[in-house]
Design a protein around this motif. Structure first.
Motif, PDB file in Angstrom:
ATOM      1  N   TYR A  59      36.116  23.223   7.936  1.00 18.60           N
ATOM      2  CA  TYR A  59      36.169  21.777   8.127  1.00 18.60           C
ATOM      3  C   TYR A  59      36.294  21.121   6.765  1.00 18.60           C
ATOM      4  O   TYR A  59      35.880  21.681   5.755  1.00 18.60           O
ATOM      5  CB  TYR A  59      34.880  21.268   8.795  1.00 18.60           C
ATOM      6  CG  TYR A  59      34.749  21.601  10.246  1.00 18.60           C
ATOM      7  CD1 TYR A  59      34.134  22.780  10.664  1.00 18.60           C
ATOM      8  CD2 TYR A  59      35.220  20.733  11.226  1.00 18.60           C
ATOM      9  CE1 TYR A  59      34.008  23.089  12.003  1.00 18.60           C
ATOM     10  CE2 TYR A  59      35.090  21.035  12.570  1.00 18.60           C
ATOM     11  CZ  TYR A  59      34.484  22.212  12.947  1.00 18.60           C
ATOM     12  OH  TYR A  59      34.355  22.503  14.255  1.00 18.60           O
ATOM     13  N   ARG A  88      25.251  18.672  14.673  1.00 24.01           N
ATOM     14  CA  ARG A  88      25.679  19.829  15.459  1.00 24.01           C
ATOM     15  C   ARG A  88      24.708  20.101  16.604  1.00 24.01           C
ATOM     16  O   ARG A  88      25.119  20.448  17.713  1.00 24.01           O
ATOM     17  CB  ARG A  88      25.828  21.060  14.556  1.00 24.01           C
ATOM     18  CG  ARG A  88      26.839  20.876  13.432  1.00 24.01           C
ATOM     19  CD  ARG A  88      27.355  22.195  12.909  1.00 24.01           C
ATOM     20  NE  ARG A  88      26.318  23.053  12.365  1.00 24.01           N
ATOM     21  CZ  ARG A  88      25.891  23.015  11.109  1.00 24.01           C
ATOM     22  NH1 ARG A  88      26.419  22.124  10.266  1.00 24.01           N
ATOM     23  NH2 ARG A  88      24.959  23.841  10.673  1.00 24.01           N
ATOM     24  N   GLN A 101      25.326  17.536  19.293  1.00 26.63           N
ATOM     25  CA  GLN A 101      26.547  17.866  20.036  1.00 26.63           C
ATOM     26  C   GLN A 101      26.292  18.984  21.041  1.00 26.63           C
ATOM     27  O   GLN A 101      26.820  18.961  22.160  1.00 26.63           O
ATOM     28  CB  GLN A 101      27.663  18.260  19.063  1.00 26.63           C
ATOM     29  CG  GLN A 101      28.172  17.105  18.219  1.00 26.63           C
ATOM     30  CD  GLN A 101      29.105  17.549  17.107  1.00 26.63           C
ATOM     31  OE1 GLN A 101      29.112  18.712  16.701  1.00 26.63           O
ATOM     32  NE2 GLN A 101      29.903  16.618  16.596  1.00 26.63           N
ATOM     33  N   ASP A 134      36.384   7.947  23.711  1.00 27.52           N
ATOM     34  CA  ASP A 134      37.006   9.237  23.450  1.00 27.52           C
ATOM     35  C   ASP A 134      38.412   9.333  24.035  1.00 27.52           C
ATOM     36  O   ASP A 134      38.952  10.413  24.173  1.00 27.52           O
ATOM     37  CB  ASP A 134      36.131  10.371  24.000  1.00 27.52           C
ATOM     38  CG  ASP A 134      36.044  10.386  25.518  1.00 27.52           C
ATOM     39  OD1 ASP A 134      35.392  11.297  26.039  1.00 27.52           O
ATOM     40  OD2 ASP A 134      36.606   9.508  26.180  1.00 27.52           O
ATOM     41  N   THR A 144      37.016  16.459  18.211  1.00 29.55           N
ATOM     42  CA  THR A 144      36.480  15.677  17.103  1.00 29.55           C
ATOM     43  C   THR A 144      37.593  14.771  16.586  1.00 29.55           C
ATOM     44  O   THR A 144      38.726  15.228  16.403  1.00 29.55           O
ATOM     45  CB  THR A 144      35.981  16.584  15.956  1.00 29.55           C
ATOM     46  OG1 THR A 144      34.917  17.409  16.434  1.00 29.55           O
ATOM     47  CG2 THR A 144      35.475  15.745  14.781  1.00 29.55           C
ATOM     48  N   ARG A 158      38.701  12.039  13.548  1.00 24.93           N
ATOM     49  CA  ARG A 158      38.406  11.529  12.210  1.00 24.93           C
ATOM     50  C   ARG A 158      39.409  10.428  11.900  1.00 24.93           C
ATOM     51  O   ARG A 158      40.610  10.645  11.922  1.00 24.93           O
ATOM     52  CB  ARG A 158      38.517  12.647  11.172  1.00 24.93           C
ATOM     53  CG  ARG A 158      37.645  13.860  11.475  1.00 24.93           C
ATOM     54  CD  ARG A 158      37.985  15.030  10.568  1.00 24.93           C
ATOM     55  NE  ARG A 158      37.281  16.236  10.982  1.00 24.93           N
ATOM     56  CZ  ARG A 158      37.668  17.462  10.677  1.00 24.93           C
ATOM     57  NH1 ARG A 158      38.765  17.654   9.959  1.00 24.93           N
ATOM     58  NH2 ARG A 158      36.975  18.512  11.096  1.00 24.93           N
TER      59      ARG A 158
END
Length: 242
Positions: A3, A12, A15, A83, A182, A184
């Motif tokens: 990453y 984490r 999640q 999302d 994910t 960004r």
């Protein structure tokens, strides 16, 4: 998998708990395991567990109830709203969507994509580039990249519009399973070809939404760079206050 910046441990953990809520392991109305149980189960420190639970409370996944502990609320409505970008990219049917497939080729992997896929710099990778249009005007440019191991035996190299979306296509042809995304967001100036496709005047920046779609182990299956003209965008978020 590499990453650009690995999420902190508490993120984490949050999640992981979110995924367990979504798959029914932690059903709405039931209690989340205690802090001691989470510490033992995940091998993380108490401060890490506390921060993960605080994050889940902030985002509406769980809530504290006097005398009952931490209770599962379920998937928040605001998450369903936030999302959509990644979901739309994975589900877009190129043969039916408003817009056109403008390029299918092997290109040098962009740095951000190489980081997400764990590829060396200057490696060649398959790119499918689709221009989304709104009433005939360019609205967004989606460049999707695929690991070499997922290309063979698929129609991804075809210059014809793909039917059914890349997620459905890969899950059917390669027997993989997409688990989570994910996103960004950053801002940058577009490259010349990008600006021409989006019909942007010189100097107008774009918002880049890097969509990293992974399987349950965290291995990236597809990375898409969604470019949106910054002068036509407004970002809005809704969240709860404790």
């Amino acid at each position: 998998m590499a990453y650009e910046v690995e999420p902190p441990k508490y993120v984490r953990l949050a999640q992981t708990i979110q995924r367990r809520i979504e798959d029914g392991t932690y059903a709405p109305g039931t209690r989340v395991p205690s802090e001691n149980q989470l510490v033992q189960a995940f091998g993380m420190s108490r401060p890490t567990v506390v921060r993960a639970l605080e994050l889940l409370k902030r985002d509406g996944w769980v809530e504290s109830r006097q005398g009952y502990g931490t209770i599962v609320r379920g998937r928040p409505a605001v998450v369903e709203q936030n999302d959509r970008r990644g979901s739309e990219v994975l589900a877009r049917d190129e043969s039916q969507a408003a817009g056109r497939l403008v390029e299918v080729s092997y290109v040098p992997v962009p740095a951000r994509v190489a980081s997400a896929l764990g590829l060396p710099k200057r490696a060649k990778i398959l790119m499918r580039r689709f221009l989304v249009e709104d009433d005939g005007e360019p609205a967004e440019l989606v460049s999707s990249y695929f690991p070499a191991g997922l290309v063979e035996g698929t129609e991804l190299e075809s210059a014809e519009a793909l039917t059914g979306g890349t997620r459905a296509h890969l899950e059917a042809r390669k027997k993989v399973r997409f688990d989570h995304v994910t996103e960004r967001i950053s801002a940058r100036l577009p490259e010349r070809a990008e600006a021409e496709l989006l019909e942007l005047p010189e100097g107008v920046p774009v918002l880049s939404v890097l969509v990293v779609a992974c399987d349950a182990s965290g291995q990236a299956l597809q990375v898409s760079d969604v470019l949106l003209p910054a002068d036509r965008q407004e970002l809005e978020d809704t969240y709860r206050l404790n």
